[in-house]
Structures are given as structure tokens and as C-alpha cells.
Design a protein around this motif. Structure first.
Motif, mmCIF file in Angstrom:
data_model
loop_
_atom_site.group_PDB
_atom_site.id
_atom_site.type_symbol
_atom_site.label_atom_id
_atom_site.label_comp_id
_atom_site.label_asym_id
_atom_site.label_seq_id
_atom_site.Cartn_x
_atom_site.Cartn_y
_atom_site.Cartn_z
ATOM 1 N N TYR A 195 -0.649 -2.612 -2.234
ATOM 2 C CA TYR A 195 -0.568 -1.041 -2.398
ATOM 3 C C TYR A 195 -0.242 -0.563 -0.911
ATOM 4 C CZ TYR A 195 -3.115 -1.359 -6.838
ATOM 5 O OH TYR A 195 -3.307 -1.661 -8.089
ATOM 6 N N SER A 196 0.579 0.462 -1.037
ATOM 7 C CA SER A 196 0.879 1.395 0.320
ATOM 8 C C SER A 196 -0.101 2.162 0.636
ATOM 9 C CB SER A 196 2.262 2.011 0.089
ATOM 10 O OG SER A 196 2.645 2.658 1.414
ATOM 11 N N ILE A 197 -0.825 2.185 1.920
ATOM 12 C CA ILE A 197 -1.890 3.058 2.291
ATOM 13 C C ILE A 197 -1.446 3.640 3.755
ATOM 14 C CG2 ILE A 197 -3.503 1.345 1.168
ATOM 15 C CD1 ILE A 197 -4.326 0.282 3.642
ATOM 16 N N LYS A 198 -2.241 4.440 3.906
ATOM 17 C CA LYS A 198 -2.237 5.257 4.924
ATOM 18 C C LYS A 198 -3.146 4.880 6.270
ATOM 19 C CE LYS A 198 -0.328 9.263 2.979
ATOM 20 N NZ LYS A 198 0.131 10.695 3.154
ATOM 21 N N GLU A 199 -3.202 5.557 7.168
ATOM 22 C CA GLU A 199 -3.929 5.258 8.549
ATOM 23 C C GLU A 199 -3.261 4.212 9.186
ATOM 24 O OE1 GLU A 199 -6.154 7.309 9.628
ATOM 25 O OE2 GLU A 199 -6.412 8.546 8.013
ATOM 26 N N THR A 200 -4.203 3.560 10.308
ATOM 27 C CA THR A 200 -3.548 2.615 10.992
ATOM 28 C C THR A 200 -4.719 1.243 11.047
ATOM 29 O OG1 THR A 200 -5.075 3.053 12.831
ATOM 30 C CG2 THR A 200 -2.978 4.269 12.905
ATOM 31 N N LEU A 201 -3.939 0.052 11.259
ATOM 32 C CA LEU A 201 -4.761 -0.934 11.156
ATOM 33 C C LEU A 201 -6.268 -0.808 11.985
ATOM 34 C CD1 LEU A 201 -2.391 -4.229 11.749
ATOM 35 C CD2 LEU A 201 -3.685 -3.528 9.553
ATOM 36 N N GLN A 202 -5.943 -0.214 13.056
ATOM 37 C CA GLN A 202 -7.163 -0.071 14.051
ATOM 38 C C GLN A 202 -8.352 0.878 13.253
ATOM 39 O OE1 GLN A 202 -6.468 1.732 17.681
ATOM 40 N NE2 GLN A 202 -8.718 1.983 18.139
ATOM 41 N N TYR A 203 -7.701 1.560 12.563
ATOM 42 C CA TYR A 203 -8.758 2.502 11.564
ATOM 43 C C TYR A 203 -9.597 1.532 10.750
ATOM 44 C CZ TYR A 203 -10.034 6.075 7.871
ATOM 45 O OH TYR A 203 -10.648 6.498 7.221
ATOM 46 N N PRO A 222 -12.814 -1.871 -0.984
ATOM 47 C CA PRO A 222 -12.847 -2.806 0.022
ATOM 48 C C PRO A 222 -12.866 -4.286 -0.354
ATOM 49 C CG PRO A 222 -14.219 -0.862 0.845
ATOM 50 C CD PRO A 222 -14.016 -0.771 -0.556
ATOM 51 N N ARG A 223 -13.786 -4.541 -1.028
ATOM 52 C CA ARG A 223 -14.088 -5.759 -1.441
ATOM 53 C C ARG A 223 -12.911 -6.317 -2.445
ATOM 54 N NH1 ARG A 223 -17.746 -3.230 -5.077
ATOM 55 N NH2 ARG A 223 -16.843 -2.972 -7.355
ATOM 56 N N ASP A 224 -11.973 -5.665 -3.007
ATOM 57 C CA ASP A 224 -10.890 -5.905 -3.676
ATOM 58 C C ASP A 224 -9.580 -6.377 -2.899
ATOM 59 O OD1 ASP A 224 -12.193 -5.915 -5.892
ATOM 60 O OD2 ASP A 224 -11.691 -3.637 -6.256
ATOM 61 N N VAL A 225 -9.914 -5.598 -1.539
ATOM 62 C CA VAL A 225 -8.587 -6.001 -0.545
ATOM 63 C C VAL A 225 -8.647 -7.264 0.105
ATOM 64 C CG1 VAL A 225 -7.595 -5.195 1.594
ATOM 65 C CG2 VAL A 225 -8.352 -3.459 -0.066
ATOM 66 N N ILE A 226 -7.820 -7.921 0.018
ATOM 67 C CA ILE A 226 -7.598 -9.496 0.529
ATOM 68 C C ILE A 226 -7.290 -9.482 2.018
ATOM 69 C CG2 ILE A 226 -6.669 -11.824 0.248
ATOM 70 C CD1 ILE A 226 -6.333 -11.229 -2.757
ATOM 71 N N TYR A 227 -6.453 -8.728 2.275
ATOM 72 C CA TYR A 227 -5.773 -8.510 3.657
ATOM 73 C C TYR A 227 -4.988 -7.202 3.993
ATOM 74 C CZ TYR A 227 -1.341 -10.921 2.598
ATOM 75 O OH TYR A 227 -0.214 -11.283 2.094
ATOM 76 N N ILE A 228 -4.937 -6.605 4.905
ATOM 77 C CA ILE A 228 -3.911 -5.666 5.143
ATOM 78 C C ILE A 228 -2.919 -6.029 6.039
ATOM 79 C CG2 ILE A 228 -3.800 -3.086 5.894
ATOM 80 C CD1 ILE A 228 -6.870 -2.755 5.095
ATOM 81 N N GLU A 229 -1.706 -5.467 5.882
ATOM 82 C CA GLU A 229 -0.793 -5.813 7.085
ATOM 83 C C GLU A 229 0.100 -4.829 7.412
ATOM 84 O OE1 GLU A 229 1.766 -9.173 6.169
ATOM 85 O OE2 GLU A 229 2.113 -8.320 4.111
ATOM 86 N N ALA A 230 0.564 -4.657 8.535
ATOM 87 C CA ALA A 230 1.232 -3.459 8.980
ATOM 88 C C ALA A 230 2.989 -4.138 9.066
ATOM 89 C CB ALA A 230 1.084 -3.152 10.661
ATOM 90 N N GLY A 231 3.671 -3.569 8.334
ATOM 91 C CA GLY A 231 5.132 -3.742 8.303
ATOM 92 C C GLY A 231 6.002 -2.497 8.725
ATOM 93 N N SER A 232 7.482 -2.750 8.562
ATOM 94 C CA SER A 232 8.327 -1.594 8.809
ATOM 95 C C SER A 232 8.112 -0.394 8.001
ATOM 96 C CB SER A 232 9.791 -2.062 8.834
ATOM 97 O OG SER A 232 9.904 -2.654 7.368
ATOM 98 N N ASP A 233 7.511 -0.634 6.887
ATOM 99 C CA ASP A 233 7.289 0.619 5.849
ATOM 100 C C ASP A 233 5.812 1.041 5.764
ATOM 101 O OD1 ASP A 233 9.994 0.396 5.073
ATOM 102 O OD2 ASP A 233 9.510 -1.033 3.459
ATOM 103 N N GLY A 234 5.054 0.702 6.796
ATOM 104 C CA GLY A 234 3.725 1.089 7.062
ATOM 105 C C GLY A 234 2.794 0.100 6.586
#
Length: 179
Positions: free
Chosen positions: A110-118, A88-100
Motif C-alpha cells: 500500500y502506498s502511504i504518506k509521511e516519512t520513514l522516520q515518522y 500496524p500489526r499487519d504491516v510486515i515492512y515499510i520501504e521508501a522508494g522513488s514513488d514514496g
């Protein structure tokens, strides 16, 4: 492992959320989640909650009961047809787009699974905060906070990305950072 004493509607919602965190539902568990209005079982640890607040109970369980497990400490991402384990410390931000979902690091997305809320609920204690309907950021990677129009902000990140904090989420950011 938990026992549930609640209405059928809440039971189904809790069952679905608990399964995401590999928390089993067992009738003989010593920990019981009890919806307000139901009788408390004797000689068991009970957590009483209002039906509308069922997600708060999930957050409580996950932060306490599951916080020691490795899977909450890492995420598996896909980039260039290769999987990588990301802290987690290496993740700068996570964004939702049309491809997930995309987890942006200093090196690449990196493409990841789950949801932003998760991720927002799982990593809130690690400094992740939602800034708009499609992005959460790791506050440890924010270099500058620039006041913007209409009570909004722009965050300048480690990787030189500029992310806009929507008006709806500005208040939470101000409260979190005491600005």
C-alpha cells in the motif's frame, strides 16, 4: 496542548513537529517544554531538554500524551485506487522508494504518506526497527535472521521477502534482540 520556552530556532522546529501530531501550542498550558538555560515557570509541569535533543521531547510526548488516539494505531494506504485502513500489526515492512513509501502486508503493498522516520518513532514501541536507510521492519513478522557478510544480516519475512540489514543498523538489531 503544550507551552514552549525555547530559542526561536528550536521553537520553529518543535512547532513543525508538534503540528504533525495535532499537538497545539498554548501559552496557558499546564505542560511546558523548556529548553535548557531558560527559567522554569512556577506551578507548571516542566520538561527540560537540550536543544539538540528536541526530537526526544517529541517522542516522549507522542508516546505518552497521544498513545491513546486511534490515528497512531492505524495507517491509511492506497492500492488499486482504493484506500484501506491498516493496523500496524499487519504491516510486515515499510520501504521508501522513488514513488514514496510502501507498506507491505501479506496481501499486497500500500502506498502511504509521511516519512520513514515518522513511522520509526511512532511505532518503535510496537516492534518496528530500522534495518537500513530505506526500510523499517515489524519484528513480529521476521521468520529467520541469517548472519551475512561484514557483520550484516538478512531477514526472512512472513511474506517470503528477504531484507538486508546494513552494517550501520546491525548493532541496533543485535542489541534489540540480544543476539
Amino acid at each position: 496542548m503544550v507551552q514552549l520556552l525555547c530559542s526561536n530556532r528550536v521553537y520553529e522546529k518543535l512547532k513543525q513537529e508538534l503540528s504533525k501530531y495535532q499537538i497545539d501550542i498554548k501559552q496557558d498550558s499546564d505542560l511546558v517544554l523548556v529548553e535548557s538555560g531558560f527559567d522554569l515557570p512556577r506551578e507548571k509541569l516542566c520538561v527540560v531538554f537540550e536543544a539538540i535533543d528536541y526530537m526526544d521531547v517529541i517522542k516522549l510526548l507522542v508516546s505518552g500524551a497521544r498513545g491513546d488516539l486511534h490515528f497512531t494505531n492505524t495507517v491509511t494506504g492506497l492500492s488499486d485506487n482504493k484506500f484501506a485502513v491498516i493496523e500496524p500489526r499487519d504491516v510486515i515492512y515499510i520501504e521508501a522508494g522513488s514513488d514514496g513509501l510502501l507498506a507491505h502486508t501479506k496481501s499486497k503493498p500500500y502506498s502511504i504518506k509521511e516519512t520513514l522516520q515518522y513511522y520509526e518513532s511512532l511505532w518503535a514501541a510496537r516492534g518496528f526497527i530500522r534495518i537500513n536507510k530505506s526500510q523499517i521492519v515489524n519484528l513480529l513478522h521476521v521468520k529467520e535472521i541469517v548472519p551475512w557478510f561484514n557483520s550484516r544480516y538478512v531477514l526472512r519475512m512472513d511474506n517470503h521477502a528477504e531484507l538486508e540489514v546494513s552494517k550501520m543498523f546491525s548493532k541496533k538489531l543485535r542489541n534489540t534482540l540480544n543476539i
